[in-house]
Motif scaffolding. Sequence first.
Motif, short mmCIF file in Angstrom:
data_model
loop_
_atom_site.label_atom_id
_atom_site.label_comp_id
_atom_site.label_asym_id
_atom_site.label_seq_id
_atom_site.Cartn_x
_atom_site.Cartn_y
_atom_site.Cartn_z
N LEU A 386 0.83 -1.20 0.00
CA LEU A 386 0.00 0.00 0.00
C LEU A 386 0.87 1.26 0.00
N PHE A 387 0.58 2.17 -0.92
CA PHE A 387 1.32 3.42 -1.04
C PHE A 387 0.33 4.59 -1.05
N LEU A 388 0.74 5.70 -0.46
CA LEU A 388 -0.11 6.88 -0.36
C LEU A 388 0.51 8.04 -1.11
N ASN A 389 -0.36 8.84 -1.75
CA ASN A 389 0.12 10.01 -2.48
C ASN A 389 -1.01 11.05 -2.51
N PHE A 390 -1.07 11.87 -1.47
CA PHE A 390 -2.13 12.90 -1.39
C PHE A 390 -1.72 13.98 -0.40
N GLY A 391 -2.56 15.00 -0.28
CA GLY A 391 -2.31 16.07 0.68
C GLY A 391 -1.38 17.15 0.18
N HIS A 392 -1.32 17.37 -1.14
CA HIS A 392 -0.41 18.37 -1.69
C HIS A 392 -0.88 19.79 -1.46
N GLY A 393 -2.16 19.97 -1.12
CA GLY A 393 -2.67 21.31 -0.88
C GLY A 393 -2.81 22.10 -2.17
N PRO A 394 -3.11 23.40 -2.05
CA PRO A 394 -3.37 24.21 -3.24
C PRO A 394 -2.13 24.74 -3.95
#
Length: 433
Positions: A386-394
Amino acid sequence: MDVIVIGGGIVGVATAYQLHAAGHRVCVIERHATVAQGATYGHGGAVLPTPLDVWFGPTFMKTARAPRGGIVYKPGFDSATRRFMQRLARLAEHDAFCAQYRRLKPLVDVARETMEAIETRLGLDFEQTSGVLHVVRHARDWEEAQSALDLLREFEVRHHVLSADECGEIEHSVPTDPAFAGGVLFQQERMANCPLFTKLLKQSLEDESGVHFKFGRAVATLRLDNARAAVELAPAEGERSSSRDVDVVSADAIVVAAGAGSLALIERSGLRLPLHPARLFALTAPIAYEERAPHLTVVDTTKRITMTRANQRVRVAGAALVQPERDVAKPPAEPLAKAATAALAQATHDWIPGAARISAAHAWDGIKLLSPDGLPVVGQALHPRLFLNFGHGPAGWGLACGSAKVIADLVSGTAPGVPPDTLAALRADRFVD
């Protein structure tokens, strides 16, 4: 390897591109009918963030003596929202801000290299324009911006520090009366059309074998075991659910890149992260007077409101609404939506008066994830598959291209092109006390 990517925004499509380039077979699962329909659709356009663009630091999170910059803050009695903002406020201090941006900078560098490689290979035209002018109204805000200017000098980022009069000479749309503290010009930094880039990247992948897009389906559950990974899909719209006929897609690895939808998905797998959804607003208005339209992108640094000309329109984006998570999931109350859009309209009045016909503007709002330490979540979590790639913001959709490269390297068992301290600062387990 077979890899499932959950999410068809800029992060998911960029991740699919890098995974395919690394030799993997990819299935992208997106709940909308096509790509770039969620938060990606309303992006303000900044390609890569400078120290003046990131959504943390002294110019963004104001101190107790001054109101918060571009945030409409309505926590109510929700302690989780208050804790999130308090944690983000810690990065207003000079040393903490500089240290955190130094951790982010290698990802910015990888993102820039990765985007250059994509543009060279595919020859994409996604309405790129160069030239960004940051403007600062008050002397106290200009003083707080010095931390960011120190970082620009430290990393030898090309920029010009300007007086108010010099800002007016370079960008005729910016009035010098009333007087303001000054500005910073980035001639090489770019603005572009993020949804268009995402769609063009998706089209390039459709021409390749080994990449499949599954639209109109949402992921209900992640299944993880030692031998295989899989996702259980929610019934398609109009279908009846049946426990005897569950739609399951299997793979060797899963990448969660579903933006604000990522949190609930990984929580069902046992991982809770302290990121917080925020509602962002944008106005797209026709040009009012051609002679007053900006030729550079103008950014209100303190409020993080971006004003960009796009053909015969002006796009104004920013004005984050931060409230309890249960309220973010619902359409915003009319007074709050009005307050946010009024902030965007006021920015155009202050910095590019007469350029946009705000009365005829098309309004958009959508949800983005903000991190309490200003950095995205990128890496392995919970399970080796499992890998995560999110939360980069605006701030800067080009970061998605950099984090996608990091994910592709991790899935491939290759050392990522960022130093260990940056990799550690991006991992989900950094939030574990």
